[in-house]
Design a protein around this motif. Structure first.
Motif, PDB file in Angstrom:
ATOM      1  N   VAL A 154      59.426  -7.513 -20.015  1.00  0.00           N
ATOM      2  CA  VAL A 154      59.898  -8.682 -20.774  1.00  0.00           C
ATOM      3  C   VAL A 154      61.421  -8.591 -20.865  1.00  0.00           C
ATOM      4  CG1 VAL A 154      59.700  -9.971 -22.946  1.00  0.00           C
ATOM      5  CG2 VAL A 154      57.787  -8.542 -22.209  1.00  0.00           C
ATOM      6  N   MET A 155      62.103  -9.730 -20.723  1.00  0.00           N
ATOM      7  CA  MET A 155      63.569  -9.761 -20.852  1.00  0.00           C
ATOM      8  C   MET A 155      63.971 -10.922 -21.751  1.00  0.00           C
ATOM      9  SD  MET A 155      64.279  -9.315 -16.801  1.00  0.00           S
ATOM     10  CE  MET A 155      66.050  -9.483 -16.789  1.00  0.00           C
ATOM     11  N   ALA A 156      65.060 -10.738 -22.489  1.00  0.00           N
ATOM     12  CA  ALA A 156      65.496 -11.801 -23.397  1.00  0.00           C
ATOM     13  C   ALA A 156      66.193 -12.914 -22.619  1.00  0.00           C
ATOM     14  CB  ALA A 156      66.426 -11.222 -24.449  1.00  0.00           C
ATOM     15  N   SER A 157      66.016 -14.136 -23.087  1.00  0.00           N
ATOM     16  CA  SER A 157      66.595 -15.297 -22.409  1.00  0.00           C
ATOM     17  C   SER A 157      67.205 -16.265 -23.421  1.00  0.00           C
ATOM     18  CB  SER A 157      65.478 -15.991 -21.620  1.00  0.00           C
ATOM     19  OG  SER A 157      65.882 -17.284 -21.211  1.00  0.00           O
ATOM     20  N   MET A 158      68.269 -16.919 -22.978  1.00  0.00           N
ATOM     21  CA  MET A 158      68.929 -17.923 -23.838  1.00  0.00           C
ATOM     22  C   MET A 158      69.578 -18.975 -22.939  1.00  0.00           C
ATOM     23  SD  MET A 158      72.019 -17.117 -26.524  1.00  0.00           S
ATOM     24  CE  MET A 158      73.331 -17.039 -25.316  1.00  0.00           C
ATOM     25  N   LYS A 159      69.500 -20.237 -23.345  1.00  0.00           N
ATOM     26  CA  LYS A 159      70.168 -21.287 -22.573  1.00  0.00           C
ATOM     27  C   LYS A 159      71.671 -21.170 -22.790  1.00  0.00           C
ATOM     28  CE  LYS A 159      66.929 -25.014 -21.717  1.00  0.00           C
ATOM     29  NZ  LYS A 159      66.366 -24.279 -20.600  1.00  0.00           N
ATOM     30  N   VAL A 160      72.436 -21.284 -21.698  1.00  0.00           N
ATOM     31  CA  VAL A 160      73.899 -21.244 -21.809  1.00  0.00           C
ATOM     32  C   VAL A 160      74.476 -22.506 -21.157  1.00  0.00           C
ATOM     33  CG1 VAL A 160      74.030 -18.718 -21.833  1.00  0.00           C
ATOM     34  CG2 VAL A 160      74.130 -19.927 -19.642  1.00  0.00           C
ATOM     35  N   GLN A 161      75.752 -22.746 -21.401  1.00  0.00           N
ATOM     36  CA  GLN A 161      76.389 -23.916 -20.784  1.00  0.00           C
ATOM     37  C   GLN A 161      76.480 -23.702 -19.273  1.00  0.00           C
ATOM     38  OE1 GLN A 161      80.151 -24.111 -22.979  1.00  0.00           O
ATOM     39  NE2 GLN A 161      79.450 -26.103 -23.713  1.00  0.00           N
ATOM     40  N   ARG A 162      76.171 -24.772 -18.514  1.00  0.00           N
ATOM     41  CA  ARG A 162      76.154 -24.655 -17.049  1.00  0.00           C
ATOM     42  C   ARG A 162      77.446 -24.087 -16.470  1.00  0.00           C
ATOM     43  NH1 ARG A 162      72.365 -25.581 -13.457  1.00  0.00           N
ATOM     44  NH2 ARG A 162      70.473 -26.315 -14.443  1.00  0.00           N
ATOM     45  N   LYS A 163      78.564 -24.492 -17.071  1.00  0.00           N
ATOM     46  CA  LYS A 163      79.843 -24.033 -16.501  1.00  0.00           C
ATOM     47  C   LYS A 163      80.080 -22.526 -16.717  1.00  0.00           C
ATOM     48  CE  LYS A 163      82.516 -25.311 -20.530  1.00  0.00           C
ATOM     49  NZ  LYS A 163      83.073 -26.308 -21.332  1.00  0.00           N
ATOM     50  N   THR A 164      79.234 -21.865 -17.536  1.00  0.00           N
ATOM     51  CA  THR A 164      79.438 -20.429 -17.779  1.00  0.00           C
ATOM     52  C   THR A 164      78.423 -19.547 -17.047  1.00  0.00           C
ATOM     53  OG1 THR A 164      78.005 -20.282 -19.735  1.00  0.00           O
ATOM     54  CG2 THR A 164      80.292 -20.959 -20.121  1.00  0.00           C
ATOM     55  N   VAL A 165      77.600 -20.137 -16.153  1.00  0.00           N
ATOM     56  CA  VAL A 165      76.528 -19.335 -15.527  1.00  0.00           C
ATOM     57  C   VAL A 165      77.052 -18.116 -14.756  1.00  0.00           C
ATOM     58  CG1 VAL A 165      74.719 -21.099 -15.384  1.00  0.00           C
ATOM     59  CG2 VAL A 165      76.418 -20.922 -13.560  1.00  0.00           C
ATOM     60  N   ASN A 166      78.288 -18.194 -14.268  1.00  0.00           N
ATOM     61  CA  ASN A 166      78.808 -17.061 -13.479  1.00  0.00           C
ATOM     62  C   ASN A 166      79.201 -15.852 -14.334  1.00  0.00           C
ATOM     63  OD1 ASN A 166      81.129 -17.936 -14.652  1.00  0.00           O
ATOM     64  ND2 ASN A 166      82.292 -18.187 -12.759  1.00  0.00           N
ATOM     65  N   ARG A 167      78.879 -15.917 -15.636  1.00  0.00           N
ATOM     66  CA  ARG A 167      79.147 -14.784 -16.514  1.00  0.00           C
ATOM     67  C   ARG A 167      77.847 -14.013 -16.820  1.00  0.00           C
ATOM     68  NH1 ARG A 167      78.131 -11.906 -20.133  1.00  0.00           N
ATOM     69  NH2 ARG A 167      79.292 -11.289 -21.986  1.00  0.00           N
ATOM     70  N   TRP A 168      76.705 -14.562 -16.351  1.00  0.00           N
ATOM     71  CA  TRP A 168      75.400 -14.014 -16.756  1.00  0.00           C
ATOM     72  C   TRP A 168      74.475 -13.756 -15.561  1.00  0.00           C
ATOM     73  CZ3 TRP A 168      75.450 -13.730 -22.073  1.00  0.00           C
ATOM     74  CH2 TRP A 168      76.267 -14.630 -22.762  1.00  0.00           C
ATOM     75  N   GLY A 169      73.409 -12.995 -15.834  1.00  0.00           N
ATOM     76  CA  GLY A 169      72.267 -13.002 -14.932  1.00  0.00           C
ATOM     77  C   GLY A 169      71.524 -14.297 -15.235  1.00  0.00           C
ATOM     78  N   ILE A 170      71.042 -14.990 -14.184  1.00  0.00           N
ATOM     79  CA  ILE A 170      70.393 -16.300 -14.409  1.00  0.00           C
ATOM     80  C   ILE A 170      68.970 -16.287 -13.851  1.00  0.00           C
ATOM     81  CG2 ILE A 170      70.499 -18.780 -13.776  1.00  0.00           C
ATOM     82  CD1 ILE A 170      72.629 -18.070 -15.861  1.00  0.00           C
ATOM     83  N   TYR A 171      68.036 -16.808 -14.652  1.00  0.00           N
ATOM     84  CA  TYR A 171      66.622 -16.820 -14.268  1.00  0.00           C
ATOM     85  C   TYR A 171      66.251 -18.042 -13.446  1.00  0.00           C
ATOM     86  CZ  TYR A 171      65.893 -13.486 -18.151  1.00  0.00           C
ATOM     87  OH  TYR A 171      65.951 -12.413 -18.992  1.00  0.00           O
ATOM     88  N   MET A 172      65.290 -17.811 -12.537  1.00  0.00           N
ATOM     89  CA  MET A 172      64.565 -18.936 -11.951  1.00  0.00           C
ATOM     90  C   MET A 172      63.165 -18.814 -12.552  1.00  0.00           C
ATOM     91  SD  MET A 172      63.476 -19.694  -8.034  1.00  0.00           S
ATOM     92  CE  MET A 172      65.004 -20.199  -7.319  1.00  0.00           C
ATOM     93  N   LYS A 173      62.723 -19.868 -13.229  1.00  0.00           N
ATOM     94  CA  LYS A 173      61.420 -19.825 -13.909  1.00  0.00           C
ATOM     95  C   LYS A 173      60.279 -20.017 -12.916  1.00  0.00           C
ATOM     96  CE  LYS A 173      62.135 -21.740 -18.529  1.00  0.00           C
ATOM     97  NZ  LYS A 173      61.629 -22.754 -19.471  1.00  0.00           N
ATOM     98  N   LYS A 174      59.136 -19.397 -13.200  1.00  0.00           N
ATOM     99  CA  LYS A 174      57.934 -19.641 -12.407  1.00  0.00           C
ATOM    100  C   LYS A 174      57.092 -20.648 -13.181  1.00  0.00           C
ATOM    101  CE  LYS A 174      54.638 -16.562 -10.189  1.00  0.00           C
ATOM    102  NZ  LYS A 174      54.439 -15.103 -10.184  1.00  0.00           N
ATOM    103  N   ASN A 175      56.530 -20.212 -14.299  1.00  0.00           N
ATOM    104  CA  ASN A 175      55.784 -21.152 -15.136  1.00  0.00           C
ATOM    105  C   ASN A 175      55.874 -20.741 -16.606  1.00  0.00           C
ATOM    106  OD1 ASN A 175      53.919 -18.997 -13.976  1.00  0.00           O
ATOM    107  ND2 ASN A 175      52.754 -19.707 -15.739  1.00  0.00           N
ATOM    108  N   ASN A 176      55.712 -21.727 -17.485  1.00  0.00           N
ATOM    109  CA  ASN A 176      55.751 -21.435 -18.917  1.00  0.00           C
ATOM    110  C   ASN A 176      54.431 -20.814 -19.360  1.00  0.00           C
ATOM    111  OD1 ASN A 176      58.336 -22.429 -19.389  1.00  0.00           O
ATOM    112  ND2 ASN A 176      57.600 -24.524 -19.671  1.00  0.00           N
ATOM    113  N   ILE A 177      54.538 -19.834 -20.247  1.00  0.00           N
ATOM    114  CA  ILE A 177      53.332 -19.245 -20.840  1.00  0.00           C
ATOM    115  C   ILE A 177      53.044 -20.009 -22.141  1.00  0.00           C
ATOM    116  CG2 ILE A 177      52.332 -17.150 -21.842  1.00  0.00           C
ATOM    117  CD1 ILE A 177      54.308 -15.573 -19.998  1.00  0.00           C
ATOM    118  N   ASP A 178      54.085 -20.150 -22.941  1.00  0.00           N
ATOM    119  CA  ASP A 178      54.026 -20.985 -24.148  1.00  0.00           C
ATOM    120  C   ASP A 178      55.447 -21.458 -24.422  1.00  0.00           C
ATOM    121  OD1 ASP A 178      55.350 -18.792 -25.420  1.00  0.00           O
ATOM    122  OD2 ASP A 178      53.423 -17.860 -25.851  1.00  0.00           O
TER     123      ASP A 178
END
Ligand code: G1P
Length: 271
Positions: A154-178
């Motif tokens: 399990v890893m923590a996730s948070m929405k960030v502003q699109r223009k700042t994505v190059n400061r983070w690791g970014i997820y590609m989602k597969k499917n929602n669990i809940d």
């Protein structure tokens, strides 16, 4: 059960210069308490029994902070101050649960994790990045309870502003669990805005499998010439290991930059 946590603390802290030219950023006070104590308290409250600190020769001050019980003892003998006695007891409790390991070359988070290999006993362990404070709700505790149900990483996730994505690791989602949790299809370390698969960022709380050490052993350098934990996680996902992204409830505070540190201190003082 997850009983062990690791905390990489060997980073140079260049974003907090000049303070970090003589001091470890993780000991900087936030409302009178070193940042790293908030991280330790999160661990203790989440049921963690042992914490491995990855430090460096340059950051021995961190070990000294937790090993200075004789200094307290001498003062308490002369002056039986209640506050000092409480602080002394607290430091002694922390000291009991912390092990130290060294990473003297700043080769990246993946390399830092690899240094803890000989300490990790169970199949899964927790990692917390000390620049990322999460207050109000215990993120590690919530992640451990998801791990218990789903028996995977399990890893923590948070929405960030699109223009700042190059400061983070970014997820590609597969499917929602809940509403709060999703399976991860892929994760990319600090992508350009145009290559980013989403704006769901990796925040510094990870429940990782012991088998990640096998991957890290041969992990090549990635972005910026560093060995990234994100790249090893990516390999594990490709090998069909399940990873869940968890949108946490608490409030995120970035303590890794001067601006963030000042803002976070004010926020903690208010809460
Ligand atoms: C690290 C990780 C990154 C993650 C970030 C969270 O980056 O490599 O994937 O999004 O922590 O704070 P760093 O802050 O060390 O550059």
């Amino acid at each position: 059960m997850i009983k062990q946590a690791i905390i990489p603390l060997a980073g140079l802290g260049t974003r907090l210069l000049p303070l970090t030219s003589v001091f470890a950023k993780e000991l900087l006070p936030m409302n009178g308490k070193p940042g790293v104590e908030y991280i330790l308290d999160e661990c203790i409250d989440a049921g963690i029994k042992e914490v491995v600190f990855i430090i460096s020769n340059k950051k021995k001050i961190i070990k000294k902070y937790f090993y200075n019980d004789n200094f307290f003892k001498k003062i308490i003998k002369k002056k039986r101050d209640k506050r000092l006695i409480d602080e002394y007891k607290k430091i002694k409790r922390y000291k009991k649960m912390i092990k130290f390991v060294y990473q003297n070359k700043p080769l990246g988070t993946g390399d830092a994790v690899y240094k803890t290999k000989r300490f990790i006993k169970d199949n899964f362990f927790l990692m917390l990045l000390p620049d990322d404070l999460i207050i109000k709700k215990n993120c590690s505790k919530a992640m451990i309870s998801i791990h218990k149900k789903k028996k995977c990483s399990v890893m923590a996730s948070m929405k960030v502003q699109r223009k700042t994505v190059n400061r983070w690791g970014i997820y590609m989602k597969k499917n929602n669990i809940d509403k709060k949790n999703f399976f991860i299809r892929d994760v990319i370390e600090k992508p350009n805005t145009k290559d980013a698969p989403s704006n769901n960022a990796v925040i510094g709380r990870y429940i990782l499998p012991k088998k990640i050490f096998k991957i890290l052993k041969n992990q090549k350098k990635g972005k910026g010439g560093e060995i990234h934990i994100t790249d090893a996680i990516r390999t594990l996902i490709k090998q069909k290991n399940k990873f869940i992204g968890h949108n946490f409830d608490g409030k995120y505070l970035d303590c890794g930059t001067m601006h963030g540190y000042i803002k976070s201190s004010l926020e903690i003082a208010k809460s």
